[in-house]
Design a protein around this motif. Structure first.
Motif, PDB file in Angstrom:
ATOM      1  N   SER A 124       0.829  -1.208   0.000  1.00  0.00           N
ATOM      2  CA  SER A 124       0.000   0.000   0.000  1.00  0.00           C
ATOM      3  C   SER A 124       0.861   1.255   0.000  1.00  0.00           C
ATOM      4  CB  SER A 124      -0.929   0.008   1.224  1.00  0.00           C
ATOM      5  OG  SER A 124      -1.885  -1.034   1.148  1.00  0.00           O
ATOM      6  N   VAL A 125       1.971   1.232   0.744  1.00  0.00           N
ATOM      7  CA  VAL A 125       2.880   2.380   0.767  1.00  0.00           C
ATOM      8  C   VAL A 125       3.466   2.610  -0.620  1.00  0.00           C
ATOM      9  CG1 VAL A 125       5.058   3.267   1.681  1.00  0.00           C
ATOM     10  CG2 VAL A 125       3.424   2.159   3.220  1.00  0.00           C
ATOM     11  N   ALA A 126       3.905   1.520  -1.276  1.00  0.00           N
ATOM     12  CA  ALA A 126       4.498   1.647  -2.617  1.00  0.00           C
ATOM     13  C   ALA A 126       3.477   2.191  -3.615  1.00  0.00           C
ATOM     14  CB  ALA A 126       5.031   0.292  -3.073  1.00  0.00           C
ATOM     15  N   ARG A 127       2.243   1.693  -3.551  1.00  0.00           N
ATOM     16  CA  ARG A 127       1.215   2.168  -4.469  1.00  0.00           C
ATOM     17  C   ARG A 127       0.883   3.633  -4.187  1.00  0.00           C
ATOM     18  NH1 ARG A 127      -4.973  -0.212  -5.305  1.00  0.00           N
ATOM     19  NH2 ARG A 127      -5.676   1.505  -6.643  1.00  0.00           N
ATOM     20  N   PHE A 128       0.864   4.000  -2.911  1.00  0.00           N
ATOM     21  CA  PHE A 128       0.575   5.393  -2.545  1.00  0.00           C
ATOM     22  C   PHE A 128       1.636   6.325  -3.131  1.00  0.00           C
ATOM     23  CE2 PHE A 128       1.215   9.003   0.314  1.00  0.00           C
ATOM     24  CZ  PHE A 128      -0.064   9.539   0.337  1.00  0.00           C
ATOM     25  N   ARG A 129       2.893   5.945  -3.002  1.00  0.00           N
ATOM     26  CA  ARG A 129       3.969   6.762  -3.568  1.00  0.00           C
ATOM     27  C   ARG A 129       3.811   6.900  -5.088  1.00  0.00           C
ATOM     28  NH1 ARG A 129       8.069   8.212  -0.335  1.00  0.00           N
ATOM     29  NH2 ARG A 129       8.462   7.098   1.631  1.00  0.00           N
TER      30      ARG A 129
END
Length: 865
Positions: free
Chosen positions: A345-350
């Motif tokens: 989720s963090v990677a997709r958010f970035r």
């Protein structure tokens, strides 16, 4: 089972749309035992009518043995929920949910609106259980290092195989969206402790968001919520908190993902009624400003850093936290595994933010600006609120009673006697599985620490698998602090990390703390001496954590925090105004006086004096828990320890450079006589706007290392399970009560209790029961199991060695206590009950918090507060 197990957790939680039954233990055999009991209790409960009367509600004579005494409502949950709704914040949060989701299950109180509980019948409860508490409607979660297959086999054999699949029809529908915003108003009881009686209003705007089973959208909205309301750099903090329109954010604030569709709320409490429209306009304008300006990149990075810290930090309830984290989404058929893939989720958010710089602003526009499902709820105090509540209960009771025939009344009286008789019998628990005392490990695992120094400051270093996090503590003794400053210490601890530091203002400081650390806090400590009564250490504890790479930054922040005002305050006389506040006597009243002050400069000068007094390296000791850089490389470990020690030396060196100190040896302990305190009998009643009581009685006994401490610990646990639980909860109707031993005090307690002086009588009868020796070896063994479950509860890597650091309790002292626990006998328990509890009740301290009490008012031995 609390007394037949080494459980480290055992309870049940009722959410708005599910019930969770969690337990944990570190013993494999115990896990199987508890799983068996939980499966039986959840899916095959007796649900006897008598249990319903006791735990739910019943009509009963006020005196069960006197049929002429008036009929009243009784019941554990009935009293519990009355206690819950004595809290204005809980009341507001409940109203907000009920009114934001008015069309299905969230429109009612899952725990039971107190005056709706007497409408529930035993038959309805059984029917509800049969359809809802069924394996077809259940989900199972296990966490730990035991093999999974035996768990699944046990669940299948003891529960699932004994049912046919049904359709429980428990799916929660989506809340129909409104076409226009709504407003509503509720009332509450006045807050007797409010600094300004004219500022007791609450106003909050709440928005219905998306379905929580959309994992990434929920992640994004949760992070967006933090950007909007968390910390002094957030837009809503600047526009709502800094102008001092209210005392704080509303009790319901931020993202809430506990319901099928999430919500976001923001508002103020402690505000004046005339500011209502102003607050609404501020909220609307702040949303417009966020859409226009967005968020600083550094703030977003700080929040992502916080997530990284949270993923690495290990707590003792990690499994329970995971279960709670996935429960709501999974309950609505979300993917629990996807929820745990936080890094994805963090990677997709970035990626989303990189592709669309206005990604977050577009979300704000969609969910807040253009969202018509928006509720504005206000709450104000009504001086007659509690009276109206009492009248409503009286009217409910009158209607229940007026239709009763003489035979109905006789039946109620006889059922009351039956229940009383059942409560007086010893329950046969022989069918329950139990561990034996011989199943307990005879010795504790040792926690090796290295003791060194950084300059003149003692340093304890403990190598632990902390996932690359460093945990730092510093203890600063208060034993040499002048008496006139001590009342200010809790306030000092609350604000010292929030006032800016070095070249940073308070906003920049908060930003750097989020970017570089896992949090920095200062708290008060009163640590009893483990070998001597009436001796203790007073101090403040500095606590912080950071990723290994940020260690120098964390110490730079600490150094700046304590050097910020040194040059300005060196010549100030902070005593102005301090004496008047000191003489107010009570810490609560003191804080109320501070909150009412228009000029805080005398307080700020006093806080600066405290800082100079406390931050003396000669008065300090430090500890660090961290992962060794290379477990097999001794040179690397030495280098790492030296690196930490060097940081501490720089930290303390900066303090020395900024302040001049009287180089005096701090007292290791402070005695009660030195602070002009003499133990004596005291009975204090605090009248508060509650509908139930909180009762406590404490008796001075012995310190931790005393031979009798173990016997008193076992006695407290046995009295709770074998006598006090039955008297206080089952007969008295309180939500809970018992006894505990700690810090040299043997204490009795009850909470959410409809009784007061009657509960004190139960405490005294408990002492008589213990002195009589009317308990068996089985009772003693069960109490030992319960005590050892607490003694052997897991300790997080961040907290290993902290007992030694804070209170000087070494592994050898713990092992000695352990051996004394094993050796406690029937004779020891009767002996300590007679010598400490029997004699101690003549000089005990008693306190009751609760509603107006005529019986206590008429007794001159009570001090009224």
């Amino acid at each position: 089972m609390l007394n037949r197990s080494l459980s480290t957790f055992m309870n049940a939680f009722t959410a708005s749309d599910y019930t969770m039954y969690p337990f944990s233990t570190q013993n494999g055999k115990d896990f199987q035992n508890l799983l068996s009991v939980y499966l039986d209790a959840v899916f095959f409960p007796c649900l006897r009518e008598q249990d319903f009367w006791l735990e739910g509600w019943r009509l009963e004579n006020e005196n069960p043995t006197d049929p002429s005494s008036p009929l009243v409502f009784k019941g554990v949950v009935f009293n519990e929920m009355k206690g819950v709704f004595s809290d204005n914040e809980r009341l507001y949060i409940q109203h907000l949910q009920n009114k934001l989701y008015p069309d299905h299950t969230y429109s009612v109180v899952s725990g039971g609106e107190p005056l709706a509980i007497p409408d529930l019948t035993w038959e309805q409860l059984k029917q509800f259980h049969a359809t809802h508490y069924h394996p077809s409607n259940a989900r199972f979660f296990t966490y730990g290092d035991l093999p999974l297959e035996p768990h699944l086999k046990q669940i299948e054999e003891e529960a699932l195989s004994r049912f046919e699949r049904i359709d429980p029809n428990t799916e929660v529908p989506s809340q129909p969206h409104w076409t226009a915003p709504r407003e509503d108003h509720v009332t509450c009881g006045p807050d007797a402790l409010a600094p300004d009686p004219a500022r007791q209003n609450t106003l909050c705007v709440s928005f219905l968001l998306g379905d929580i089973t959309d994992t990434f959208e929920a992640f994004t909205l949760n992070l967006l919520s933090s950007l909007m309301i968390s910390g002094p750099n957030s837009p809503f903090y600047k526009t709502l908190i800094e102008p001092k329109i209210g005392t704080d954010f509303s009790c319901s604030v931020g993202y809430d993902g506990s319901t099928k569709e999430a919500s976001f709320s923001v508002g103020l409490q402690g505000m004046a009624e005339e500011d209502t429209e102003k607050v609404k306009q501020i909220i609307s304008q702040t949303i417009d400003d966020i859409i226009k300006d967005g968020f600083e990149e550094e703030r977003i990075e700080a929040l992502l850093h916080k997530i990284e810290i949270q993923m690495k930090h290990q707590s003792t309830n990690f499994g329970l936290s995971l279960a709670s984290y996935v429960a709501s989404s999974w309950n609505h058929d979300g993917d629990p595994v996807e929820l745990l893939r936080i890094s994805d989720s963090v990677a997709r958010f970035r990626k989303e933010l990189e592709e669309n710089p206005r990604f977050l602003q577009d979300k704000v526009k969609h969910y807040f600006k253009e969202n018509t499902h928006r509720l504005t709820l206000s709450m104000s105090p009504d001086q007659a609120y509690l009276e109206k509540q009492a009248m409503a209960e009286e009217e409910k009771l009158r209607k229940k009673v007026q239709d009763l025939s003489d035979s109905d009344r006789q039946d109620i009286y006889e059922k009351g006697l039956e229940l009383l008789a059942a409560q007086s019998k010893t329950q046969d628990a022989s069918c329950l599985p139990a561990l034996k005392v011989s199943d307990i490990e005879p010795s504790i695992p040792l926690t090796p620490v290295q003791i060194g120094s950084a300059g003149s400051v003692p340093v304890q270093y403990c190598e632990q698998p902390t996932n690359g996090l460093v945990y730092f503590r510093a203890m600063c003794s208060l034993n040499t602090l002048p008496e006139d400053l001590r009342l200010y210490v809790p306030l000092f601890c609350s604000v010292i990390t929030k006032m800016g530091c070095g070249a940073l203002d308070y906003r920049q400081q908060a930003q750097q703390m989020e970017l570089r650390t896992g949090g920095m806090s200062v708290s008060t400590q009163v640590i009893p001496d483990s070998t001597e009564m009436d001796a203790f250490e007073q101090g403040i504890l500095l606590s912080s954590s950071c990723l290994d790479r940020n260690l120098p930054h964390m110490f730079r922040l600490w150094s700046d925090i304590f050097n910020r005002y040194s040059s300005q305050s060196a010549g100030d006389d902070g005593g102005a105004g301090a004496g008047d506040l000191q003489r107010d006597g009570s810490g609560v009243r003191f804080m109320k006086r501070v909150a009412e002050m228009s000029d805080l400069s005398p307080v700020i000068r006093t806080l600066s004096r405290i800082k100079i007094q406390l931050l003396n390296p000669e008065n300090m000791r430090c500890a660090v828990n961290a992962t060794p850089q290379k477990m097999g490389d001794t040179a690397a470990q030495v280098y790492y320890v030296r690196g930490f020690v060097r940081c501490v030396e720089i930290f303390t060196g900066r303090i020395k450079a900024a302040h001049s100190f009287n180089r005096r040896k701090p007292l290791s302990v402070l005695t009660l006589q030195e602070v002009n305190f003499q133990p004596c009998q005291m009975k204090t009643f605090f009248q508060l706007p509650f509908t139930v009581n909180f009762v406590s009685e404490s008796i001075r006994t012995v310190p931790f290392c005393h031979q009798d401490y173990a016997s008193l610990s076992i006695l407290a646990r046995m009295m709770t399970a074998k006598f006090l639980h039955g008297e206080i909860r089952e007969k008295g109707g309180a939500y809970g009560g018992g006894a505990r031993m700690g810090s040299g005090l043997f204490s009795f307690y009850s909470y959410r209790d409809p009784n007061s002086v009657q509960t004190l009588s139960a405490f005294h009868r408990g002492v008589d029961w213990a002195k009589s020796g009317r308990f068996t070896q089985q009772d003693i063994d069960e109490a030992k199991l319960s005590v050892f479950s607490a003694v052997d509860s897991p300790v997080a890597p961040s907290d290993k060695g902290m007992g030694r650091f804070l209170s000087g309790v070494t592994d050898e002292m713990k092992q000695g206590h352990r051996q004394r626990l094993f050796a406690v006998s029937h004779h020891n328990l009767v002996d300590v009950a007679e010598r400490y509890l029997g004699a101690g009740q003549r000089t005990c301290g008693i306190a009751i918090l609760g509603p107006e009490n005529d019986a206590i008012k008429k007794d001159p031995s009570w001090i009224m507060k």
